[in-house]
Design a protein around this motif. Structure first.
Motif, PDB file in Angstrom:
ATOM      1  N   CYS A  43       0.809  -1.226   0.000  1.00 38.21           N
ATOM      2  CA  CYS A  43       0.000   0.000   0.000  1.00 38.21           C
ATOM      3  C   CYS A  43       0.840   1.274   0.000  1.00 38.21           C
ATOM      4  CB  CYS A  43      -0.957  -0.008   1.187  1.00 38.21           C
ATOM      5  SG  CYS A  43      -2.143  -1.352   1.115  1.00 38.21           S
ATOM      6  N   LEU A  44       2.004   1.221  -0.574  1.00 37.16           N
ATOM      7  CA  LEU A  44       2.874   2.388  -0.660  1.00 37.16           C
ATOM      8  C   LEU A  44       2.801   2.992  -2.062  1.00 37.16           C
ATOM      9  CD1 LEU A  44       5.841   0.739   1.203  1.00 37.16           C
ATOM     10  CD2 LEU A  44       4.598   2.731   2.017  1.00 37.16           C
ATOM     11  N   VAL A  45       3.303   4.207  -2.208  1.00 41.58           N
ATOM     12  CA  VAL A  45       3.354   4.839  -3.530  1.00 41.58           C
ATOM     13  C   VAL A  45       4.269   4.018  -4.435  1.00 41.58           C
ATOM     14  CG1 VAL A  45       2.916   7.144  -2.597  1.00 41.58           C
ATOM     15  CG2 VAL A  45       5.274   6.365  -2.909  1.00 41.58           C
ATOM     16  N   PRO A  46       4.150   4.184  -5.753  1.00 43.09           N
ATOM     17  CA  PRO A  46       5.072   3.487  -6.660  1.00 43.09           C
ATOM     18  C   PRO A  46       6.528   3.787  -6.295  1.00 43.09           C
ATOM     19  CG  PRO A  46       3.279   4.473  -7.898  1.00 43.09           C
ATOM     20  CD  PRO A  46       3.164   4.981  -6.480  1.00 43.09           C
ATOM     21  N   LYS A  47       7.398   2.825  -6.571  1.00 45.56           N
ATOM     22  CA  LYS A  47       8.805   2.947  -6.166  1.00 45.56           C
ATOM     23  C   LYS A  47       9.478   4.206  -6.697  1.00 45.56           C
ATOM     24  CE  LYS A  47      10.433  -1.666  -5.242  1.00 45.56           C
ATOM     25  NZ  LYS A  47      11.448  -2.649  -5.642  1.00 45.56           N
ATOM     26  N   HIS A  48       9.187   4.591  -7.934  1.00 47.96           N
ATOM     27  CA  HIS A  48       9.860   5.776  -8.478  1.00 47.96           C
ATOM     28  C   HIS A  48       9.483   7.034  -7.686  1.00 47.96           C
ATOM     29  CE1 HIS A  48       6.044   6.152 -10.705  1.00 47.96           C
ATOM     30  NE2 HIS A  48       6.349   7.427 -10.819  1.00 47.96           N
ATOM     31  N   LEU A  49       8.266   7.089  -7.159  1.00 47.10           N
ATOM     32  CA  LEU A  49       7.885   8.228  -6.322  1.00 47.10           C
ATOM     33  C   LEU A  49       8.579   8.167  -4.962  1.00 47.10           C
ATOM     34  CD1 LEU A  49       4.071   8.579  -7.059  1.00 47.10           C
ATOM     35  CD2 LEU A  49       5.953   9.966  -7.929  1.00 47.10           C
ATOM     36  N   MET A  50       8.677   6.971  -4.393  1.00 50.83           N
ATOM     37  CA  MET A  50       9.380   6.826  -3.117  1.00 50.83           C
ATOM     38  C   MET A  50      10.850   7.186  -3.290  1.00 50.83           C
ATOM     39  SD  MET A  50       9.122   6.221   0.109  1.00 50.83           S
ATOM     40  CE  MET A  50       7.528   5.412   0.275  1.00 50.83           C
ATOM     41  N   ALA A  51      11.462   6.744  -4.386  1.00 52.56           N
ATOM     42  CA  ALA A  51      12.871   7.084  -4.644  1.00 52.56           C
ATOM     43  C   ALA A  51      13.038   8.594  -4.749  1.00 52.56           C
ATOM     44  CB  ALA A  51      13.365   6.391  -5.904  1.00 52.56           C
TER      45      ALA A  51
END
Length: 82
Positions: A43-51
């Motif tokens: 349930c987290l944001v897409p990885k590119h947004l987290m990065a």
């Protein structure tokens, strides 16, 4: 690298039951996010947004950050084979 923005991101994630651990691996950062018991691991944001969020907090570029999500980490803390 200032730790305050990174600590703020850690606290934000912790409020939702996630734990962020960031370590330096050579020129890159390894960011592992684990979920506390009963918290959705997907349930987290897409990885590119987290990065991008981690990059903003550390002064790095998103391309220099390897992000691992809870669904990719086994009970032993090791990466799960794809």
């Amino acid at each position: 690298m200032s730790t305050q923005p990174l600590e703020e991101l850690r606290q934000t994630l912790a409020a939702d039951g996630y734990v962020l651990a960031v370590t330096r691996v050579g020129p890159r950062l390894d960011a592992r996010i684990s979920a506390e018991a009963g918290v959705c691991g997907d349930c987290l944001v897409p990885k590119h947004l987290m990065a991008t969020m981690i990059a903003n907090a550390t002064g790095r570029t998103p391309e220099d950050i390897d992000v691992t999500y809870p669904s990719e980490i086994g009970d032993d803390g090791q990466l799960v084979e794809a």
